[in-house]
Design a protein around this motif. Sequence first.
Motif, PDB file in Angstrom:
ATOM      1  N   ARG A 324      22.033  46.635  92.332  1.00  0.00           N
ATOM      2  CA  ARG A 324      22.663  47.254  92.637  1.00  0.00           C
ATOM      3  C   ARG A 324      22.845  48.474  93.339  1.00  0.00           C
ATOM      4  O   ARG A 324      22.733  49.136  94.204  1.00  0.00           O
ATOM      5  N   ALA A 325      22.414  49.317  92.212  1.00  0.00           N
ATOM      6  CA  ALA A 325      21.315  50.289  92.194  1.00  0.00           C
ATOM      7  C   ALA A 325      20.357  50.875  93.444  1.00  0.00           C
ATOM      8  O   ALA A 325      20.666  52.146  94.095  1.00  0.00           O
ATOM      9  N   LYS A 326      19.589  49.782  92.781  1.00  0.00           N
ATOM     10  CA  LYS A 326      18.401  50.154  93.827  1.00  0.00           C
ATOM     11  C   LYS A 326      18.948  49.672  95.084  1.00  0.00           C
ATOM     12  O   LYS A 326      18.487  50.142  96.154  1.00  0.00           O
ATOM     13  N   GLU A 327      19.468  48.628  95.225  1.00  0.00           N
ATOM     14  CA  GLU A 327      19.476  48.013  97.557  1.00  0.00           C
ATOM     15  C   GLU A 327      21.069  48.346  97.778  1.00  0.00           C
ATOM     16  O   GLU A 327      21.892  48.758  98.926  1.00  0.00           O
ATOM     17  N   THR A 328      22.120  48.995  97.151  1.00  0.00           N
ATOM     18  CA  THR A 328      23.786  49.182  97.741  1.00  0.00           C
ATOM     19  C   THR A 328      23.687  50.562  97.481  1.00  0.00           C
ATOM     20  O   THR A 328      24.476  51.109  98.906  1.00  0.00           O
ATOM     21  N   TYR A 329      22.801  51.111  96.517  1.00  0.00           N
ATOM     22  CA  TYR A 329      23.159  52.352  96.392  1.00  0.00           C
ATOM     23  C   TYR A 329      22.040  53.805  97.011  1.00  0.00           C
ATOM     24  O   TYR A 329      21.466  54.663  96.937  1.00  0.00           O
ATOM     25  N   GLY A 330      20.532  52.662  97.326  1.00  0.00           N
ATOM     26  CA  GLY A 330      19.597  53.582  97.501  1.00  0.00           C
ATOM     27  C   GLY A 330      18.216  53.356  96.813  1.00  0.00           C
ATOM     28  O   GLY A 330      17.965  55.016  97.127  1.00  0.00           O
ATOM     29  N   ARG A 331      18.513  53.219  95.362  1.00  0.00           N
ATOM     30  CA  ARG A 331      17.837  53.480  94.639  1.00  0.00           C
ATOM     31  C   ARG A 331      18.122  55.126  94.355  1.00  0.00           C
ATOM     32  O   ARG A 331      18.703  55.791  94.486  1.00  0.00           O
ATOM     33  N   ASN A 332      17.190  55.350  92.690  1.00  0.00           N
ATOM     34  CA  ASN A 332      18.370  57.094  92.656  1.00  0.00           C
ATOM     35  C   ASN A 332      18.720  56.631  92.041  1.00  0.00           C
ATOM     36  O   ASN A 332      19.534  57.541  92.336  1.00  0.00           O
ATOM     37  N   ALA A 333      19.522  55.852  91.671  1.00  0.00           N
ATOM     38  CA  ALA A 333      21.400  55.495  90.966  1.00  0.00           C
ATOM     39  C   ALA A 333      21.601  54.649  90.059  1.00  0.00           C
ATOM     40  O   ALA A 333      20.375  54.115  89.784  1.00  0.00           O
ATOM     41  N   LEU A 334      22.618  54.193  89.917  1.00  0.00           N
ATOM     42  CA  LEU A 334      22.917  54.066  88.471  1.00  0.00           C
ATOM     43  C   LEU A 334      24.198  53.376  89.637  1.00  0.00           C
ATOM     44  O   LEU A 334      25.286  53.497  89.833  1.00  0.00           O
ATOM     45  N   ALA A 335      24.522  51.985  88.522  1.00  0.00           N
ATOM     46  CA  ALA A 335      25.685  50.859  89.159  1.00  0.00           C
ATOM     47  C   ALA A 335      26.047  50.337  87.649  1.00  0.00           C
ATOM     48  O   ALA A 335      25.293  50.134  86.789  1.00  0.00           O
ATOM     49  N   LEU A 336      27.475  50.315  87.284  1.00  0.00           N
ATOM     50  CA  LEU A 336      27.784  49.961  86.299  1.00  0.00           C
ATOM     51  C   LEU A 336      28.930  49.030  86.751  1.00  0.00           C
ATOM     52  O   LEU A 336      29.769  48.567  86.905  1.00  0.00           O
ATOM     53  N   ALA A 337      29.400  47.738  85.623  1.00  0.00           N
ATOM     54  CA  ALA A 337      29.811  46.097  85.691  1.00  0.00           C
ATOM     55  C   ALA A 337      30.534  46.825  84.200  1.00  0.00           C
ATOM     56  O   ALA A 337      29.576  46.265  83.556  1.00  0.00           O
ATOM     57  N   ILE A 338      31.336  46.720  84.815  1.00  0.00           N
ATOM     58  CA  ILE A 338      32.591  46.946  83.298  1.00  0.00           C
ATOM     59  C   ILE A 338      33.457  45.315  83.045  1.00  0.00           C
ATOM     60  O   ILE A 338      34.873  45.393  83.688  1.00  0.00           O
ATOM     61  N   HIS A 339      33.251  44.380  81.564  1.00  0.00           N
ATOM     62  CA  HIS A 339      34.222  42.943  82.047  1.00  0.00           C
ATOM     63  C   HIS A 339      35.559  43.390  81.084  1.00  0.00           C
ATOM     64  O   HIS A 339      35.012  43.734  79.995  1.00  0.00           O
ATOM     65  N   LYS A 340      35.907  42.970  82.079  1.00  0.00           N
ATOM     66  CA  LYS A 340      37.258  43.373  81.543  1.00  0.00           C
ATOM     67  C   LYS A 340      38.115  42.237  80.372  1.00  0.00           C
ATOM     68  O   LYS A 340      37.239  40.769  81.273  1.00  0.00           O
ATOM     69  N   ARG A 341      39.417  42.124  79.570  1.00  0.00           N
ATOM     70  CA  ARG A 341      38.881  40.956  79.092  1.00  0.00           C
ATOM     71  C   ARG A 341      40.112  40.296  79.261  1.00  0.00           C
ATOM     72  O   ARG A 341      39.742  38.513  79.903  1.00  0.00           O
ATOM     73  N   SER A 342      41.148  40.355  81.191  1.00  0.00           N
ATOM     74  CA  SER A 342      40.900  39.866  81.650  1.00  0.00           C
ATOM     75  C   SER A 342      40.256  38.902  82.737  1.00  0.00           C
ATOM     76  O   SER A 342      40.792  37.675  83.360  1.00  0.00           O
ATOM     77  N   GLY A 343      39.327  39.103  82.608  1.00  0.00           N
ATOM     78  CA  GLY A 343      37.749  38.930  83.284  1.00  0.00           C
ATOM     79  C   GLY A 343      38.003  39.573  84.583  1.00  0.00           C
ATOM     80  O   GLY A 343      36.547  38.672  84.778  1.00  0.00           O
ATOM     81  N   GLU A 344      38.035  40.380  85.056  1.00  0.00           N
ATOM     82  CA  GLU A 344      38.140  41.111  86.142  1.00  0.00           C
ATOM     83  C   GLU A 344      36.429  41.830  85.843  1.00  0.00           C
ATOM     84  O   GLU A 344      37.089  42.503  84.652  1.00  0.00           O
ATOM     85  N   ILE A 345      35.542  42.369  86.688  1.00  0.00           N
ATOM     86  CA  ILE A 345      35.101  42.916  86.988  1.00  0.00           C
ATOM     87  C   ILE A 345      34.752  44.562  88.147  1.00  0.00           C
ATOM     88  O   ILE A 345      35.101  44.275  88.672  1.00  0.00           O
ATOM     89  N   GLN A 346      34.911  44.976  86.890  1.00  0.00           N
ATOM     90  CA  GLN A 346      35.388  46.095  88.022  1.00  0.00           C
ATOM     91  C   GLN A 346      33.509  46.943  88.000  1.00  0.00           C
ATOM     92  O   GLN A 346      33.325  47.841  87.075  1.00  0.00           O
ATOM     93  N   TRP A 347      33.300  47.251  89.034  1.00  0.00           N
ATOM     94  CA  TRP A 347      32.244  47.495  89.511  1.00  0.00           C
ATOM     95  C   TRP A 347      32.144  49.288  89.598  1.00  0.00           C
ATOM     96  O   TRP A 347      33.617  50.277  90.371  1.00  0.00           O
ATOM     97  N   TRP A 348      31.193  50.375  89.960  1.00  0.00           N
ATOM     98  CA  TRP A 348      31.157  51.851  89.498  1.00  0.00           C
ATOM     99  C   TRP A 348      29.916  52.119  90.031  1.00  0.00           C
ATOM    100  O   TRP A 348      28.812  51.905  89.036  1.00  0.00           O
ATOM    101  N   GLY A 349      29.307  52.812  91.112  1.00  0.00           N
ATOM    102  CA  GLY A 349      28.124  52.936  91.307  1.00  0.00           C
ATOM    103  C   GLY A 349      27.686  54.769  91.845  1.00  0.00           C
ATOM    104  O   GLY A 349      29.405  55.383  92.546  1.00  0.00           O
ATOM    105  N   SER A 350      26.641  55.459  91.551  1.00  0.00           N
ATOM    106  CA  SER A 350      26.360  56.692  92.261  1.00  0.00           C
ATOM    107  C   SER A 350      25.188  57.019  91.668  1.00  0.00           C
ATOM    108  O   SER A 350      24.632  56.257  91.211  1.00  0.00           O
TER     109      SER A 350
END
Length: 462
Positions: A324-350
């Motif tokens: 995702r960091a490479k393809e969605t944000y165009g490389r030179n980037a970070l993508a973060l995926a947080i697994h919550k106990r509820s089962g939800e996955i929260q994404w963030w990137g920059s």
Amino acid sequence: MKDKALLLFQFGPVQGFIAQAETAQDLWAGSDLLSRLTEATLGALPGDAEVVFPAKTRGPGLPNRVLAFVPRESAAETARAMAEALRAALRGMAEETLRAHPEWKCGGAFLRQVEAFPQTTWAILEDPSGDMGRDYEAIGKRMAARRNTRTFDAWPEEDEGQGKDILSGKEAALDVEGDRPTWFGAMNLIKRFRAAQATFDDPRKDKDSYVAVLMMDGDKMGERLSGFKTVEEHRKFSKRLLGFAPEAEACIKETCEDKGVPIYVGGDDVLAVLPAHLAVACAKSLANLFKATTGKTASAGIAIGHVSVPLQELVERARQAEHRAKETYGRNALALAIHKRSGEIQWWGSKWTYEKDGKEWESRGLKLFTAFAKCDEKVAGRFPYKLAALLRPYGLKGTLPQELADVILAETAYTIGQTKGMEGKLKAEDLETFLKQECREHAEDFLGLFLSVAFLWRQEEE
């Protein structure tokens, strides 16, 4: 390179095999095992071979690819010798494991699975042009064509009623405990045996904590290598990558207060298990180190989850985040995926950085992430949730409608004003640039930044 052919040798599986893990020690054992197999292939090269890559021939962090100039008339024979050396080394590991467990009664089935494991592929460029970049690109195309047409042998079936290895899902789980079956096939049993040699503590041992898996990879490395004209340029770059490895391991330990575990650091790849609340800072430090060492950018993916989340799942999610960091944000980037106990996955990137007026600047998203993370949680802890209550009705996802940007900034300024102690903590200019420029195609990242920090605050406190 008169009378020499260029040989590219590769084996696998790699990423999937390493990811088959229940503990950090399992991850390390898979990585170490593959490095040992690369050592064996390098040892099978003739004395007059000239290795281009990797820059070292022994030790951890060796890649699963070898590029070398070998005598033209015996190039195919050399490749076959490398494949046999690899298999012999793996058989040796299997026999060592069986000797350590004389009570196991599955020796024949065990060795059959081991023989079926490695997949070796090679390509030969008989008449290199002398332009290393052109030759590297040409042999890469030959390797890709070979991999697309190679055949696969079926996994040997031992006892269909026994079930499959729970980590790989391919080979049969072997009966190594008498009347009751184990849950693993031969390769994961070898890995488990070798994991006992690990000398570090598993960061997941605290049963109430969250951990992070980090994967980092250099950007456009194939393009960089194809641009080198000479063998010496390739070797110099390989040595730079070789120098990156020990510095990266030291960086992980320092930024994670000796609680981070480097699983694999080799070439332009990094895999590590880290404390959740320190993972973003560690990834940023590694990306800076990689650029300082190689002159190239790197992209990172981080997956954070409770220790009850299977480690194999976190590794796969970190790989998805890296993509995702490479393809969605165009490389030179970070993508973060947080697994919550509820089962939800929260994404963030920059992005790590962006260019403006001919200069390189740290991205406003990363700047805001760092600034907000330094706020006192007791003061700012409710801010993300107050902001979420105001912004979620706007359905922020995908492309940001320009007519909403000023409204969102006004809502954010209002929430800051209503949160005692938040005044002056986040610069209005940074918020506007982040929202209108960096979140233009990913509106959800604006709110996701603050919610991600709030989640990490809780893990640091715990």
